[in-house]
Design an enzyme around this catalytic site. Structure first.
Site, PDB file in Angstrom:
ATOM      1  N   GLU A   1      -4.843  -0.600  -8.792  1.00  0.00           N
ATOM      2  CA  GLU A   1      -3.856   0.370  -9.252  1.00  0.00           C
ATOM      3  C   GLU A   1      -2.668  -0.433  -9.792  1.00  0.00           C
ATOM      4  O   GLU A   1      -2.114  -1.273  -9.074  1.00  0.00           O
ATOM      5  CB  GLU A   1      -3.385   1.253  -8.088  1.00  0.00           C
ATOM      6  CG  GLU A   1      -4.447   2.220  -7.595  1.00  0.00           C
ATOM      7  CD  GLU A   1      -3.989   3.040  -6.391  1.00  0.00           C
ATOM      8  OE1 GLU A   1      -4.082   4.265  -6.447  1.00  0.00           O
ATOM      9  OE2 GLU A   1      -3.546   2.454  -5.381  1.00  0.00           O
TER      10      GLU A   1
ATOM     11  N   HIS B   1      -1.965  -3.042  -6.836  1.00  0.00           N
ATOM     12  CA  HIS B   1      -2.545  -2.659  -5.548  1.00  0.00           C
ATOM     13  C   HIS B   1      -4.058  -2.847  -5.592  1.00  0.00           C
ATOM     14  O   HIS B   1      -4.779  -2.081  -6.241  1.00  0.00           O
ATOM     15  CB  HIS B   1      -2.176  -1.197  -5.219  1.00  0.00           C
ATOM     16  CG  HIS B   1      -2.611  -0.777  -3.859  1.00  0.00           C
ATOM     17  ND1 HIS B   1      -3.246   0.403  -3.604  1.00  0.00           N
ATOM     18  CD2 HIS B   1      -2.510  -1.407  -2.657  1.00  0.00           C
ATOM     19  CE1 HIS B   1      -3.514   0.493  -2.317  1.00  0.00           C
ATOM     20  NE2 HIS B   1      -3.073  -0.601  -1.726  1.00  0.00           N
TER      21      HIS B   1
ATOM     22  N   ASN C   1      -4.223   5.861  -1.637  1.00  0.00           N
ATOM     23  CA  ASN C   1      -3.769   6.095  -0.263  1.00  0.00           C
ATOM     24  C   ASN C   1      -3.195   7.487  -0.057  1.00  0.00           C
ATOM     25  O   ASN C   1      -3.223   8.013   1.054  1.00  0.00           O
ATOM     26  CB  ASN C   1      -2.771   5.017   0.169  1.00  0.00           C
ATOM     27  CG  ASN C   1      -3.513   3.761   0.591  1.00  0.00           C
ATOM     28  OD1 ASN C   1      -4.655   3.832   1.046  1.00  0.00           O
ATOM     29  ND2 ASN C   1      -2.901   2.614   0.424  1.00  0.00           N
TER      30      ASN C   1
ATOM     31  N   SER D   1       0.826  -1.211   0.000  1.00  0.00           N
ATOM     32  CA  SER D   1       0.000   0.000   0.000  1.00  0.00           C
ATOM     33  C   SER D   1       0.852   1.250   0.000  1.00  0.00           C
ATOM     34  O   SER D   1       0.395   2.306  -0.417  1.00  0.00           O
ATOM     35  CB  SER D   1      -0.863   0.032   1.263  1.00  0.00           C
ATOM     36  OG  SER D   1      -1.628  -1.116   1.365  1.00  0.00           O
TER      37      SER D   1
END
Ligand SMILES: NC(=O)c1ccc[n+]([C@@H]2O[C@H](COP(=O)([O-])OP(=O)(O)OC[C@H]3O[C@@H](n4cnc5c(N)ncnc54)[C@H](O)[C@@H]3O)[C@@H](O)[C@H]2O)c1
Length: 293
Positions: A152, A140, A190, A119
């Site tokens: 992602e 991701h 994130n 992450s």
């Protein structure tokens, strides 16, 4: 090279979801954990999810057994050596990931593509533990992986364009919308989400509102499907803590710093839903109760 066999390392929250999704998309999938008990727990969770999909009429029981038939659990890393792609989903700590990939690099042929579900760690720094940074990407996924539609796909300055495009196509084969991101800490989601979640903890620490009121505010005031503290319990407080440390280290901005309460909850083993306790108590999982903090 067409991907046929996928290896997944880690069968926790994310690894089990990734393994289920790959097997459901038709890929032979081998998932590796550190102990037989954890492999069993992870596979049992996947079986439960598949049974629920049959009950809901989403898949037939014939499809359920096909998916289960494509899925193999193991504790032996060598069992992944003939995979075309290996997706890593182990603990969010750089030394552990680098050690794993350098071992995989020794075991696997040069053609195998490696991907990390990290992450917040830098893909480049994980990739340089191998001799194949050109065949290394970030994939991701989001929790719960079988449900969440986004992946992602992250490239570094060293990633081959062909490998990158193959991974974008692989994301689509899993039924996900693949977004392209560069190897910047936290990627897209994130970078935006983590400061928001950490601010929700800070709001709780500062007495701005109670756990329920903070969650209800964002649900009812902003139309979010769940409040930030409930989401933190889903993501895992330990994972969020590691992520915030890594992002703070990168950017040195307060918005990425861990609030003291998060650290204390992790020290106490209150890691959220997966440990039965976080901002809420999950003794009765269908009816979580806010903890007194
Ligand atoms: N939790 C989330 O919402 C989320 C979302 C996207 C990405 N991620 C990332 O996914 C990764 C895993 O997170 P998680 O939430 O699934 O954590 P988790 O704690 O649920 O699972 C991690 C698993 O990895 C296993 N493990 C550790 N070392 C191993 C090794 N060498 N070989 C095989 N298994 C090993 C552990 O036994 C554990 O079961 C982390 O990098 C995290 O940042 C998490």
């Amino acid at each position: 090279m067409a991907i046929q066999k996928v290896g997944v390392v880690g069968c926790g929250l994310m690894g089990s979801g990734i393994a289920q999704t790959c097997a459901a998309a038709g890929f032979t999938t081998v998932v590796r954990e550190v102990s037989p008990a954890i492999v069993e727990k992870g596979i049992a969770g996947i079986e439960k999810n598949l049974a629920r999909l049959v009950e809901k009429g989403t898949i037939t029981s014939a499809v359920q057994s096909e998916i289960r038939g494509r899925l193999h659990g193991t504790t032996v890393l060598e069992d992944l050596k003939d995979c075309d792609l290996i997706v890593e989903a182990i603990i969010e700590q750089l030394p552990a990931k680098r050690e794993l990939f350098s071992e995989l690099d020794r075991l696997c042929p040069a053609s195998t593509i490696f991907a990390s579900n990290t992450s917040s760690l830098t893909i480049t720094e994980i990739a340089t533990s191998t001799k194949r940074p050109q065949r290394f990407v970030g994939l991701h996924f989001f929790n719960p992986v079988p449900v969440m539609k986004l992946v992602e796909v992250v490239r570094t300055i060293a990633t081959d364009t062909d490998v990158y495009e193959e991974m974008v196509a692989f994301g689509a084969k899993l039924g996900k919308t693949a977004v392209r991101a560069h190897d910047s800490t936290g990627f897209i989601v994130n970078r935006l989400l983590v400061p928001y979640l950490l601010d929700a903890i800070r709001a709780l620490e500062e007495g701005v509102g109670s756990i329920e009121d903070i969650d209800n505010s964002m649900k009812l005031g902003c139309g979010h499907p769940m409040g930030p503290l409930t989401l933190l319990d889903f993501v895992g407080l330990d994972t969020t803590y590691y992520i915030s440390q890594i992002m703070f280290e990168e950017f040195h901005e307060r918005r990425f710093a861990s609030p003291p309460l998060l650290k204390r909850m992790v020290l106490a083993g209150w890691n959220g839903r997966k440990s039965g306790r976080g901002f809420y108590d999950y003794s009765d999982p269908k009816n979580p109760k806010a903890n007194q903090l």
